[in-house]
Design a protein around this motif. Structure first.
Motif, PDB file in Angstrom:
ATOM      1  N   VAL B  69       0.853  -1.181   0.000  1.00 62.66           N
ATOM      2  CA  VAL B  69       0.000   0.000   0.000  1.00 62.66           C
ATOM      3  C   VAL B  69       0.892   1.234   0.000  1.00 62.66           C
ATOM      4  O   VAL B  69       1.763   1.376   0.859  1.00 62.66           O
ATOM      5  CB  VAL B  69      -0.927   0.018   1.233  1.00 62.66           C
ATOM      6  N   GLY B  70       0.707   2.106  -0.974  1.00 58.00           N
ATOM      7  CA  GLY B  70       1.463   3.354  -1.038  1.00 58.00           C
ATOM      8  C   GLY B  70       0.627   4.491  -0.501  1.00 58.00           C
ATOM      9  O   GLY B  70      -0.557   4.602  -0.814  1.00 58.00           O
ATOM     10  N   LEU B  71       1.227   5.320   0.340  1.00 58.25           N
ATOM     11  CA  LEU B  71       0.502   6.441   0.938  1.00 58.25           C
ATOM     12  C   LEU B  71       1.244   7.723   0.603  1.00 58.25           C
ATOM     13  O   LEU B  71       2.421   7.867   0.937  1.00 58.25           O
ATOM     14  CB  LEU B  71       0.431   6.239   2.460  1.00 58.25           C
ATOM     15  N   THR B  72       0.556   8.648  -0.046  1.00 62.58           N
ATOM     16  CA  THR B  72       1.191   9.926  -0.356  1.00 62.58           C
ATOM     17  C   THR B  72       0.297  11.063   0.092  1.00 62.58           C
ATOM     18  O   THR B  72      -0.845  10.849   0.500  1.00 62.58           O
ATOM     19  CB  THR B  72       1.526  10.037  -1.872  1.00 62.58           C
ATOM     20  N   GLY B  73       0.820  12.272   0.025  1.00 67.26           N
ATOM     21  CA  GLY B  73       0.053  13.439   0.449  1.00 67.26           C
ATOM     22  C   GLY B  73       1.005  14.496   0.941  1.00 67.26           C
ATOM     23  O   GLY B  73       2.160  14.191   1.231  1.00 67.26           O
ATOM     24  N   PRO B  74       0.520  15.732   1.037  1.00 65.37           N
ATOM     25  CA  PRO B  74       1.394  16.826   1.456  1.00 65.37           C
ATOM     26  C   PRO B  74       1.916  16.633   2.882  1.00 65.37           C
ATOM     27  O   PRO B  74       1.312  15.899   3.662  1.00 65.37           O
ATOM     28  CB  PRO B  74       0.494  18.058   1.354  1.00 65.37           C
ATOM     29  N   PRO B  75       3.033  17.289   3.202  1.00 69.30           N
ATOM     30  CA  PRO B  75       3.566  17.181   4.562  1.00 69.30           C
ATOM     31  C   PRO B  75       2.539  17.736   5.565  1.00 69.30           C
ATOM     32  O   PRO B  75       1.787  18.641   5.238  1.00 69.30           O
ATOM     33  CB  PRO B  75       4.808  18.080   4.550  1.00 69.30           C
ATOM     34  N   GLY B  76       2.526  17.133   6.741  1.00 70.81           N
ATOM     35  CA  GLY B  76       1.686  17.689   7.807  1.00 70.81           C
ATOM     36  C   GLY B  76       0.291  17.113   7.908  1.00 70.81           C
ATOM     37  O   GLY B  76      -0.452  17.451   8.838  1.00 70.81           O
ATOM     38  N   VAL B  77      -0.106  16.234   6.984  1.00 73.90           N
ATOM     39  CA  VAL B  77      -1.471  15.701   7.057  1.00 73.90           C
ATOM     40  C   VAL B  77      -1.568  14.529   8.026  1.00 73.90           C
ATOM     41  O   VAL B  77      -2.674  14.097   8.360  1.00 73.90           O
ATOM     42  CB  VAL B  77      -2.039  15.256   5.683  1.00 73.90           C
ATOM     43  N   GLY B  78      -0.438  14.034   8.482  1.00 73.56           N
ATOM     44  CA  GLY B  78      -0.475  12.936   9.458  1.00 73.56           C
ATOM     45  C   GLY B  78      -0.314  11.560   8.820  1.00 73.56           C
ATOM     46  O   GLY B  78      -0.882  10.581   9.310  1.00 73.56           O
ATOM     47  N   LYS B  79       0.478  11.477   7.774  1.00 69.94           N
ATOM     48  CA  LYS B  79       0.664  10.190   7.101  1.00 69.94           C
ATOM     49  C   LYS B  79       1.293   9.151   8.041  1.00 69.94           C
ATOM     50  O   LYS B  79       0.868   8.001   8.064  1.00 69.94           O
ATOM     51  CB  LYS B  79       1.543  10.355   5.862  1.00 69.94           C
ATOM     52  N   SER B  80       2.290   9.574   8.810  1.00 68.42           N
ATOM     53  CA  SER B  80       2.954   8.626   9.702  1.00 68.42           C
ATOM     54  C   SER B  80       2.007   8.170  10.802  1.00 68.42           C
ATOM     55  O   SER B  80       2.019   7.003  11.204  1.00 68.42           O
ATOM     56  CB  SER B  80       4.201   9.252  10.311  1.00 68.42           C
ATOM     57  N   THR B  81       1.186   9.075  11.290  1.00 69.38           N
ATOM     58  CA  THR B  81       0.205   8.713  12.311  1.00 69.38           C
ATOM     59  C   THR B  81      -0.786   7.714  11.729  1.00 69.38           C
ATOM     60  O   THR B  81      -1.168   6.738  12.389  1.00 69.38           O
ATOM     61  CB  THR B  81      -0.528   9.977  12.812  1.00 69.38           C
ATOM     62  N   LEU B  82      -1.206   7.948  10.493  1.00 71.74           N
ATOM     63  CA  LEU B  82      -2.113   7.020   9.813  1.00 71.74           C
ATOM     64  C   LEU B  82      -1.468   5.640   9.681  1.00 71.74           C
ATOM     65  O   LEU B  82      -2.114   4.614   9.952  1.00 71.74           O
ATOM     66  CB  LEU B  82      -2.462   7.543   8.416  1.00 71.74           C
ATOM     67  N   ILE B  83      -0.208   5.620   9.278  1.00 72.62           N
ATOM     68  CA  ILE B  83       0.466   4.336   9.108  1.00 72.62           C
ATOM     69  C   ILE B  83       0.638   3.650  10.458  1.00 72.62           C
ATOM     70  O   ILE B  83       0.471   2.429  10.568  1.00 72.62           O
ATOM     71  CB  ILE B  83       1.812   4.529   8.369  1.00 72.62           C
ATOM     72  N   GLY B  84       0.916   4.443  11.486  1.00 70.95           N
ATOM     73  CA  GLY B  84       1.004   3.867  12.832  1.00 70.95           C
ATOM     74  C   GLY B  84      -0.307   3.206  13.228  1.00 70.95           C
ATOM     75  O   GLY B  84      -0.330   2.069  13.731  1.00 70.95           O
ATOM     76  N   ALA B  85      -1.419   3.889  12.966  1.00 69.26           N
ATOM     77  CA  ALA B  85      -2.737   3.351  13.322  1.00 69.26           C
ATOM     78  C   ALA B  85      -3.072   2.120  12.474  1.00 69.26           C
ATOM     79  O   ALA B  85      -3.635   1.132  12.976  1.00 69.26           O
ATOM     80  CB  ALA B  85      -3.800   4.433  13.144  1.00 69.26           C
ATOM     81  N   LEU B  86      -2.732   2.171  11.186  1.00 69.98           N
ATOM     82  CA  LEU B  86      -2.966   1.016  10.310  1.00 69.98           C
ATOM     83  C   LEU B  86      -2.137  -0.177  10.778  1.00 69.98           C
ATOM     84  O   LEU B  86      -2.602  -1.327  10.746  1.00 69.98           O
ATOM     85  CB  LEU B  86      -2.598   1.353   8.855  1.00 69.98           C
ATOM     86  N   THR B  87      -0.906   0.108  11.212  1.00 73.00           N
ATOM     87  CA  THR B  87      -0.031  -0.956  11.698  1.00 73.00           C
ATOM     88  C   THR B  87      -0.634  -1.633  12.934  1.00 73.00           C
ATOM     89  O   THR B  87      -0.664  -2.868  13.034  1.00 73.00           O
ATOM     90  CB  THR B  87       1.365  -0.371  12.014  1.00 73.00           C
ATOM     91  N   THR B  88      -1.152  -0.816  13.857  1.00 75.70           N
ATOM     92  CA  THR B  88      -1.812  -1.361  15.046  1.00 75.70           C
ATOM     93  C   THR B  88      -2.957  -2.288  14.640  1.00 75.70           C
ATOM     94  O   THR B  88      -3.091  -3.403  15.168  1.00 75.70           O
ATOM     95  CB  THR B  88      -2.350  -0.212  15.928  1.00 75.70           C
ATOM     96  N   ALA B  89      -3.767  -1.839  13.669  1.00 72.57           N
ATOM     97  CA  ALA B  89      -4.915  -2.636  13.219  1.00 72.57           C
ATOM     98  C   ALA B  89      -4.458  -3.948  12.573  1.00 72.57           C
ATOM     99  O   ALA B  89      -5.026  -5.021  12.838  1.00 72.57           O
ATOM    100  CB  ALA B  89      -5.753  -1.824  12.223  1.00 72.57           C
ATOM    101  N   ARG B  90      -3.435  -3.874  11.736  1.00 74.13           N
ATOM    102  CA  ARG B  90      -2.944  -5.073  11.053  1.00 74.13           C
ATOM    103  C   ARG B  90      -2.327  -6.057  12.033  1.00 74.13           C
ATOM    104  O   ARG B  90      -2.494  -7.280  11.901  1.00 74.13           O
ATOM    105  CB  ARG B  90      -1.904  -4.696   9.984  1.00 74.13           C
ATOM    106  N   ARG B  91      -1.621  -5.529  13.030  1.00 71.17           N
ATOM    107  CA  ARG B  91      -1.007  -6.395  14.037  1.00 71.17           C
ATOM    108  C   ARG B  91      -2.086  -7.094  14.862  1.00 71.17           C
ATOM    109  O   ARG B  91      -1.957  -8.280  15.190  1.00 71.17           O
ATOM    110  CB  ARG B  91      -0.082  -5.587  14.955  1.00 71.17           C
ATOM    111  N   ALA B  92      -3.157  -6.359  15.184  1.00 72.03           N
ATOM    112  CA  ALA B  92      -4.257  -6.934  15.961  1.00 72.03           C
ATOM    113  C   ALA B  92      -4.893  -8.096  15.197  1.00 72.03           C
ATOM    114  O   ALA B  92      -5.423  -9.039  15.799  1.00 72.03           O
ATOM    115  CB  ALA B  92      -5.300  -5.853  16.276  1.00 72.03           C
ATOM    116  N   ALA B  93      -4.822  -8.038  13.857  1.00 71.63           N
ATOM    117  CA  ALA B  93      -5.371  -9.118  13.034  1.00 71.63           C
ATOM    118  C   ALA B  93      -4.327 -10.216  12.796  1.00 71.63           C
ATOM    119  O   ALA B  93      -4.549 -11.121  11.980  1.00 71.63           O
ATOM    120  CB  ALA B  93      -5.847  -8.547  11.695  1.00 71.63           C
TER     121      ALA B  93
END
Lengths: 336, 336
Positions: B69-93
């Motif tokens: 999954v590729g994630l792009t977007g301007p700086p400051g939108v919280g991409k790393s936070t999103l990936i952190g949250a997605l990682t938590t969800a994937r790990r829970a599964a």
């Protein structure tokens, strides 16, 4: 395909191939200020026609006189309106102007292109102004090279000012206007993404920043944010000015013109104009060489059964992409 | 420099050069799930070390299993936070995760990099998660190739999900995540420049759009604007969903995960996953070949007196850039 040296013996002996003679005649008409010759020559370079490059080769000694200003920024900030207003100001000072707009490839709307044309329409009938759009046809790097050639042609045709306009806030877009002597970034209140990109160092610091649509209540906030970003940037002898404009009414344009002239005087006095042009020309030569190699490679591979098989191997995970690339290069080397 | 074929006779005969044997041992450790081997291999490809490519060559048959999954977007939108949250969800599964952040070259601040690391820090000690940043060192195209190799290494190491993150809204940035199976564009209220870029066709339509920081009062306006843009885009059987999130609190992440899974099911069912990967792999092979040619050219020219003289001619306006490029290619062809 080697290009024959300039003014070679073949031409002088009258055994020049017809297209070569055509290119030379076209170049002469362009140097004499013929607009249709300029338009034709740009079409040739845009189509990657060897005759186009032949014309550039002929006129190149007459280039380097125009002040080339590159203008970039996100869509919708009013870049074309700004260029229209700058053109009016330059014409009032008796200078001639060339405008090259590099339009994005639009998969589903060409609104921007149409809008740009309308905004610049007041200059269409002025013989001292030449306006041209180039479309991004997705050619990797190719558009940047074609834009450089077109800018050289405008320069050779005697335009005092050449404006290069491109849409975007990424690196690829900045590359296109990188052969300008002065780079202007246009923003507007609400250009949050661009400010963040400047802050994060994704976008390089330009020479001049314009905040257009200054009637907006958030203009002052925007200017403060830009100042904050600039205060973190290293100083290189030139303090980046921020100019606010309302280009649609011509407001702030005199100040923008003054800042552009100051920047030009600065780089001329410091010797950085020569240095900058040398660096840009170096990148352009390398860029042209790399683009040509890639185009040759793609053309050679378009109907190549061997490449299709190589790709099948990659898709089947039997051959990795880097080894496939190495195999390609080896084959290309053998063919050369 | 031709790369020897995979599993060649020299290796089987025990006369394999030492670095080749090292690469093979490293590849085996990586396939066995050794984190340090993965980290080491990525460093090698990042440094453009031939051993790195040798490792990728070895493990390539074991790739293609991860959902990239590729994630792009301007700086400051919280991409790393999103990936952190997605990682938590994937790990829970019960899934394992690899994260590759491609950081912009920052001329004057490295704030973004530091911030990203902090936001992903809760996953640093989890053996089921591997996080890596790659810095853009200004190498034209080189970073994109290195990122692909790193993603392949993560895939081979057995990660079920690989997230590729890049900052930016231009074409160069999109190219980096173009080898993803699913492309996500992250925006936030105030991402006006990005909306304009989508609208003007500067930016391609992604597979999924996330509006993060949905607590902001302008979120609904933003979603409406995006819907307006999407309504103009041609439909290709997949309706691009817009998901609003507040990633810092994990809100909206379940819906985002569901949309990602739906997209994957869609491309698998339609056969477009295979088609997309073939197209991406084709571009990657060509991109790798072109990058190598350019690097060879630049390396060969770094201390080349002939090139310096050629450039002097260009700067003096006696030789035009395209002819200089042709002369370079002719020389390079003769040397090969």
């Amino acid at each position: 395909m080697p290009i024959p040296p300039r003014g070679g013996g073949a031409a002088r002996a009258g055994i020049m191939p017809p297209s070569m003679a055509d290119a030379r005649a076209l170049a002469q008409r362009l140097l004499d200020g013929d607009r249709r010759a300029l338009a034709r020559a740009i079409t040739l370079v845009e189509n990657d026609d060897p005759d186009g490059y032949a014309v550039v080769r002929e006129v190149y000694p007459q280039t380097g006189r125009a002040a080339v200003v590159g203008l970039t920024g996100p869509p919708g900030v009013g870049k074309s309106t700004l260029i229209g207003a700058l053109t009016t100001a330059r014409r009032a000072a008796g200078r001639t102007v060339g405008v090259l707009s590099v339009d994005p490839s639009s998969p589903f709307t060409h609104g921007a292109v149409l809008g740009d044309r309308i905004r610049l329409s007041e200059h269409f009938l002025d013989p001292g102004v030449f306006i041209r759009s180039m479309a991004n046809r997705g050619a990797l790097g190719g558009l940047s090279e074609a834009a450089l050639q077109a800018a050289l042609l405008m320069d050779a045709s005697g335009k005092d000012d050449v404006f290069l306009e491109t849409v975007g806030v990424g690196q690829a877009e900045v590359d296109i206007i990188d052969h300008a002597d002065t780079v202007v970034l246009a923003l507007m209140p609400g250009s949050g993404d661009s400010i963040q990109a400047l802050k994060a160092g994704v976008m390089e610091i330009p020479d001049v920043i314009v905040v257009n649509k200054r009637d907006h209540p958030l203009t002052e906030t925007m200017v403060r944010e830009i100042r904050g970003v600039l205060s973190l940037a290293p100083q290189h002898g030139w303090r980046v000015p921020i100019v606010t404009t309302e280009a649609a009414r011509g407001e702030g344009i005199d100040e923008l013109v003054a800042r552009l002239d100051e920047h030009r005087a600065h780089i001329e006095a410091e010797g950085t104009l020569v240095e900058r042009r040398r660096r840009n020309l170096r990148n352009e030569v390398l860029g042209l060489a790399a683009t040509r190699i890639r185009h040759r490679l793609e053309a050679a591979l378009a109907d190549d059964a061997g490449f299709a098989r190589l790709l099948d191997e990659v898709v089947a995970r039997r051959l990795d992409p880097a080894s496939a690339a190495a195999a390609l290069l080896e084959r290309a080397g053998a063919d050369a």
